[in-house]
Design an enzyme around this catalytic site. Structure first.
Site, PDB file in Angstrom:
ATOM      1  N   ASP A  74      48.997 -19.988  27.510  1.00 37.66           N
ATOM      2  CA  ASP A  74      48.184 -18.754  27.520  1.00 37.66           C
ATOM      3  C   ASP A  74      46.963 -18.919  26.608  1.00 37.66           C
ATOM      4  O   ASP A  74      45.871 -18.430  26.928  1.00 37.66           O
ATOM      5  CB  ASP A  74      48.987 -17.557  26.986  1.00 37.66           C
ATOM      6  CG  ASP A  74      50.093 -17.107  27.927  1.00 37.66           C
ATOM      7  OD1 ASP A  74      49.959 -17.317  29.144  1.00 37.66           O
ATOM      8  OD2 ASP A  74      51.083 -16.526  27.436  1.00 37.66           O
TER       9      ASP A  74
ATOM     10  N   LYS B 219      59.012 -14.471  25.458  1.00 38.74           N
ATOM     11  CA  LYS B 219      58.263 -15.637  24.961  1.00 38.74           C
ATOM     12  C   LYS B 219      58.715 -16.119  23.580  1.00 38.74           C
ATOM     13  O   LYS B 219      58.736 -17.322  23.319  1.00 38.74           O
ATOM     14  CB  LYS B 219      56.765 -15.337  24.965  1.00 38.74           C
ATOM     15  CG  LYS B 219      56.224 -15.266  26.386  1.00 38.74           C
ATOM     16  CD  LYS B 219      54.758 -14.992  26.441  1.00 38.74           C
ATOM     17  CE  LYS B 219      54.339 -14.878  27.910  1.00 38.74           C
ATOM     18  NZ  LYS B 219      52.922 -14.619  28.082  1.00 38.74           N
TER      19      LYS B 219
END
Ligand code: NDP
Length: 264
Positions: free
Chosen positions: A102, A65
Site C-alpha cells: 500500500d 493488516k
C-alpha cells in the site's frame, strides 16, 4: 496454485477480477485468485492453513493488516516499519513472508512528488499507518492525522513523528488529503462521518480516497466537481495489487490489464 484476499467484509473487493485477469494475461494457467472472507477470530488459523491448501500468497485487507504482520515469520523492512501487512507469501519451507505494498502504491499514484508537501491523513488503522509512513519516507514536510477515535491518531502521530489533529482542524489548506477511513465504504455519504464537507475539498491540491465502491465515492466526486486532482481507491488497488502480483508470481505485472479489470 491459489491466491486470495483475506478480509471481513471482503465481498466488495475487485482484487479477484484484477488478479485473475493478470494471471490469464501472463499465461499462468492453473492459477486462480479468490475471495477469502474470514472473521478476526478465525484469521490466524486460516492463514496458517493456506499453504497446505495450495496457496502461494494472499492479500490482506480490513481489518486484518496488523494481525497479518504479527503472524508472519519474515517481513520486509517496510512492513516491519509500518506495523501492518497487506501481502503474505507462503514459501516452500513454511515461512510466511509479510510485505506492505500500500505504501509504495500511494506515493507512486500521487500526481506530484511528495517531497516538501503537506498532507492531511484521515484514519489511524492499517492503511493509515502505511500512508503516514510512506509520506514521511517520501519527504513530506508535514503529515497531519485525524481519526474518529482521537487517541489512535495521537498514538500514530507520536510513533511516526507526525501531528494529530482535532475535529475542528481538518478543514485547512494542505497539498494532499488522504482518506484512510472506511467512511463511504458502504456506498453512503463519505462526509457523514468525516470532519469536513464537500466544499472544503478545495483546501487541497489533490484528494486521495482509499475507499472504492462500484459507483465511486462522494469524496472523489466532490473533488472532481471542483476541479481538484484526485486519486481514487481503484488506482491505489491497482498499484498495490501490481506489486503483490510480482511478489506472488515473480512475473512483471500487466498493469493496464489489471486497471481495466479493476474498473470493469
Ligand atoms: P482498519 O480497520 O485498520 O482501520 C479503519 C479506520 O477507519 C480506522 O481509522 C477507523 O476509525 C476508521 N473508521 C471506520 N469506520 C468509520 C466511519 N464510519 N467513519 C469514520 N472513520 C471510520 O482498516 P484499513 O486501514 O485497512 O482500511 C481502511 C479503508 O481503506 C477501508 O475502506 C479499505 O477498504 C480501504 N483500503 C483500500 C485500499 C485500496 O487498495 N484501495 C488499500 C487499503 C485500504 P477508529 O479508529 O475510530 O475505529
Amino acid at each position: 496454485m491459489r491466491l486470495g484476499v483475506l478480509g471481513w467484509p471482503v465481498a466488495h473487493s475487485r482484487s479477484p477480477a484484477m488478479h485473475n485477469a493478470a494471471l490469464a494475461a501472463v499465461g499462468l494457467q492453473g492459477w486462480r485468485y479468490q475471495l477469502l472472507p474470514v472473521p478476526p477470530e478465525l484469521f490466524a488459523e486460516t492463514v496458517r492453513s493456506l499453504a497446505q491448501a495450495g496457496f502461494r500468497g494472499a492479500n490482506v485487507t480490513i481489518p486484518h493488516k496488523a494481525a497479518a504482520l504479527a503472524l508472519s515469520t519474515d517481513r520486509t523492512e517496510r512492513a516491519a516499519a509500518i506495523g501492518a501487512a497487506n501481502t503474505l507469501t507462503f514459501e516452500p519451507g513454511g515461512e510466511i513472508v509479510a510485505d506492505n505494498t500500500d505504501a509504495p502504491a500511494l506515493v507512486a499514484a500521487l500526481p506530484f512528488d511528495a517531497r516538501g508537501q503537506t498532507a492531511v491523513v484521515l484514519g489511524a488503522g492499517g492503511s493509515a499507518r502505511a500512508v503516514v509512513w510512506a509520506l514521511g519516507g517520501a519527504g513530506a514536510r508535514d503529515v497531519l492525522i485525524w481519526n474518529r477515535t482521537p487517541e489512535r491518531a495521537r498514538a500514530l502521530a507520536h510513533e511516526f513523528g507526525a501531528t494529530a489533529l482535532g475535529q475542528g482542524d481538518v478543514m485547512r489548506d494542505a497539498d494532499v488529503l488522504v482518506n484512510c477511513t472506511a467512511a463511504g465504504l458502504d456506498g453512503g455519504d463519505s462526509f457523514a462521518s468525516l470532519p469536513l464537507d464537500a466544499g472544503s475539498v478545495r483546501n487541497y491540491r489533490c484528494v486521495v480516497d482509499l475507499v472504492y465502491t462500484p459507483s465511486g465515492t462522494r469524496l472523489i466526486d466532490a473533488a472532481q466537481r471542483r476541479g481538484v486532482a484526485t486519486v481514487d481507491g481503484l488506482e491505489i488497488l491497482v498499484g498495490q495489487g501490481a506489486l503483490s502480483f510480482e511478489r506472488f508470481t515473480g512475473r512483471p505485472a500487466p498493469v493496464d490489464v489489471m486497471r481495466a479489470a479493476a474498473r470493469g
